[in-house]
Design an enzyme around this catalytic site. Structure first.
Site, PDB file in Angstrom:
ATOM      1  N   ASN A  17       0.864  -1.186   0.000  1.00 26.37           N
ATOM      2  CA  ASN A  17       0.000   0.000   0.000  1.00 26.37           C
ATOM      3  C   ASN A  17       0.900   1.235   0.000  1.00 26.37           C
ATOM      4  O   ASN A  17       1.481   1.582   1.022  1.00 26.37           O
ATOM      5  CB  ASN A  17      -0.886  -0.036   1.252  1.00 26.37           C
ATOM      6  CG  ASN A  17      -1.696   1.238   1.423  1.00 26.37           C
ATOM      7  OD1 ASN A  17      -1.794   2.059   0.516  1.00 26.37           O
ATOM      8  ND2 ASN A  17      -2.286   1.395   2.609  1.00 26.37           N
ATOM      9  N   LYS A  19       0.106   4.273  -0.274  1.00 24.61           N
ATOM     10  CA  LYS A  19      -0.518   5.489   0.291  1.00 24.61           C
ATOM     11  C   LYS A  19      -0.245   6.662  -0.658  1.00 24.61           C
ATOM     12  O   LYS A  19      -0.215   6.459  -1.872  1.00 24.61           O
ATOM     13  CB  LYS A  19      -0.033   5.733   1.717  1.00 24.61           C
ATOM     14  CG  LYS A  19      -0.184   4.470   2.575  1.00 24.61           C
ATOM     15  CD  LYS A  19       0.010   4.671   4.037  1.00 24.61           C
ATOM     16  CE  LYS A  19      -0.156   3.345   4.764  1.00 24.61           C
ATOM     17  NZ  LYS A  19      -0.121   3.461   6.208  1.00 24.61           N
ATOM     18  N   HIS A 109      -9.533   1.391   4.972  1.00 29.15           N
ATOM     19  CA  HIS A 109      -8.249   1.584   5.662  1.00 29.15           C
ATOM     20  C   HIS A 109      -8.467   2.556   6.825  1.00 29.15           C
ATOM     21  O   HIS A 109      -9.255   3.497   6.722  1.00 29.15           O
ATOM     22  CB  HIS A 109      -7.202   2.131   4.688  1.00 29.15           C
ATOM     23  CG  HIS A 109      -5.832   2.106   5.263  1.00 29.15           C
ATOM     24  ND1 HIS A 109      -5.387   3.057   6.151  1.00 29.15           N
ATOM     25  CD2 HIS A 109      -4.819   1.219   5.116  1.00 29.15           C
ATOM     26  CE1 HIS A 109      -4.153   2.753   6.518  1.00 29.15           C
ATOM     27  NE2 HIS A 109      -3.780   1.647   5.898  1.00 29.15           N
ATOM     28  N   GLU A 111      -6.848   4.963   7.818  1.00 29.57           N
ATOM     29  CA  GLU A 111      -6.618   6.382   7.480  1.00 29.57           C
ATOM     30  C   GLU A 111      -7.843   6.984   6.803  1.00 29.57           C
ATOM     31  O   GLU A 111      -8.120   8.177   6.956  1.00 29.57           O
ATOM     32  CB  GLU A 111      -5.350   6.507   6.618  1.00 29.57           C
ATOM     33  CG  GLU A 111      -4.100   6.266   7.469  1.00 29.57           C
ATOM     34  CD  GLU A 111      -2.905   5.684   6.728  1.00 29.57           C
ATOM     35  OE1 GLU A 111      -2.884   5.738   5.481  1.00 29.57           O
ATOM     36  OE2 GLU A 111      -2.011   5.151   7.404  1.00 29.57           O
ATOM     37  N   GLU A 179      -5.444  -4.863  10.594  1.00 31.47           N
ATOM     38  CA  GLU A 179      -4.422  -3.843  10.801  1.00 31.47           C
ATOM     39  C   GLU A 179      -4.700  -3.082  12.098  1.00 31.47           C
ATOM     40  O   GLU A 179      -5.503  -2.143  12.107  1.00 31.47           O
ATOM     41  CB  GLU A 179      -4.443  -2.845   9.637  1.00 31.47           C
ATOM     42  CG  GLU A 179      -4.086  -3.452   8.303  1.00 31.47           C
ATOM     43  CD  GLU A 179      -3.478  -2.420   7.374  1.00 31.47           C
ATOM     44  OE1 GLU A 179      -2.349  -2.641   6.925  1.00 31.47           O
ATOM     45  OE2 GLU A 179      -4.120  -1.386   7.129  1.00 31.47           O
ATOM     46  N   GLY A 185       2.437   2.264  10.878  1.00 29.03           N
ATOM     47  CA  GLY A 185       3.421   3.345  10.793  1.00 29.03           C
ATOM     48  C   GLY A 185       4.127   3.665  12.097  1.00 29.03           C
ATOM     49  O   GLY A 185       4.851   4.656  12.182  1.00 29.03           O
ATOM     50  N   SER A 225       3.369  -2.091  10.438  1.00 27.58           N
ATOM     51  CA  SER A 225       4.813  -2.161  10.705  1.00 27.58           C
ATOM     52  C   SER A 225       5.429  -3.509  10.313  1.00 27.58           C
ATOM     53  O   SER A 225       6.344  -4.008  10.987  1.00 27.58           O
ATOM     54  CB  SER A 225       5.119  -1.808  12.168  1.00 27.58           C
ATOM     55  OG  SER A 225       4.749  -0.456  12.431  1.00 27.58           O
TER      56      SER A 225
END
Ligand code: PGA
Length: 267
Positions: A17, A19, A109, A111, A179, A185, A225
């Site tokens: 991904n 992003k 996701h 985000e 996730e 991250g 991660s």
């Protein structure tokens, strides 16, 4: 592409991904380099499926490159509209993604849930739209650090998955990505055992919402991660069928090493 008989016959999927990183020119250089690196390492034997998820503006360029150079990576988008067409400024239809040979689309996701206030109902509508256009939704679920403290690891991801599957027939081809938001991250991945526990619970939820066959067939990924140093531990787990990789998917050597996890010691 050949399948390998691991994890109940499910072909492992390593998904990158990107992003909001790499423009279409950088994408060309990156994909070529990744392809050559894997070729040099004689990796491309089909035992692990690789998929990349560039920004929308890169998709046409990457599609052309994969096609021209016969590069066996799956292509996916990072989001899709709930609508097919019309006056929805800035939205991208699943129909457009199918025309670009996208096989996958990431939906829900964290985000998007956080910065675009995507609710479980919006996620469910996007999953439905993706399937209607022949795309495989990669449904992302995961708990925040706060959720983890209050409800444990599985409760929120399971509730999110049940909501996302509300319009999905048992025969549908979907991928689920667990996730944990606290792991994305942060450099602090879940342990392989934590990932296994939640992925097994999510598989059980697929059996309840769809059926046993769908639960056995559906790939459940871990994301958050993931790097070359921890991928082998995740892939040793019976219910972890691959990884959704963010930051490390932007580094050719790191990502190719993740893809080649079967070569790591002890796997
Ligand atoms: P990360 O991101 O690998 O950078 O933690 C994973 C993701 O958000 O899909």
């Amino acid at each position: 592409m050949a399948t390998v008989n691991t994890s109940g016959g499910r072909t492992p999927l390593i998904a990158g991904n990107w992003k909001m990183n790499l423009d279409h020119l950088q994408a060309v250089a990156f994909v070529q380099k990744l392809h050559w690196t894997l070729k040099d390492a004689k990796h491309e034997d089909g035992s692990v499926e690789v998929a990349i998820f560039p920004p929308f503006t890169d998709l046409r360029t990457v599609q052309t490159l994969l096609d021209a150079d016969k590069i066996p990576f799956g292509l996916g988008a990072q989001d899709v509209s709930t609508k097919d067409s019309g006056a929805y400024t800035g939205e991208i239809s699943g129909a457009f993604l199918s025309k670009l040979d996208c096989r996958y689309v990431i939906i829900g996701h964290s985000e998007r849930r956080e910065y675009h206030a995507e609710s479980d109902d919006v996620v469910a509508a996007k999953v439905k739209a993706a399937l209607a256009h022949g795309l495989v939704p990669v449904i992302c679920v995961g708990e925040t650090a706060d959720d983890l403290e209050k409800h444990g690891a599985s409760a929120v991801p399971v509730a999110q998955l049940k909501a996302a599957l509300q319009h999905v027939p048992a025969s549908a081809d979907v991928v689920v990505a667990y996730e944990p938001v606290w792991a994305i991250g942060s450099g602090q991945a879940a342990t392989a055992e934590q990932a296994q526990e939640v992925c097994a619970t999510l598989r059980q939820a697929i059996a309840t919402e769809l059926d046993d066959e769908a639960a056995a067939r559906t790939r459940v990924l871990y994301g958050g991660s993931v790097k070359a140093a921890n991928i082998a531990g995740f892939m040793r787990q019976p219910d972890v069928d691959g990884a959704l990789v963010g930051g490390a998917s932007l580094l050719v050597d790191e990502f190719s090493s993740i893809i080649r996890y079967q070569k790591h010691v002890g796997v």
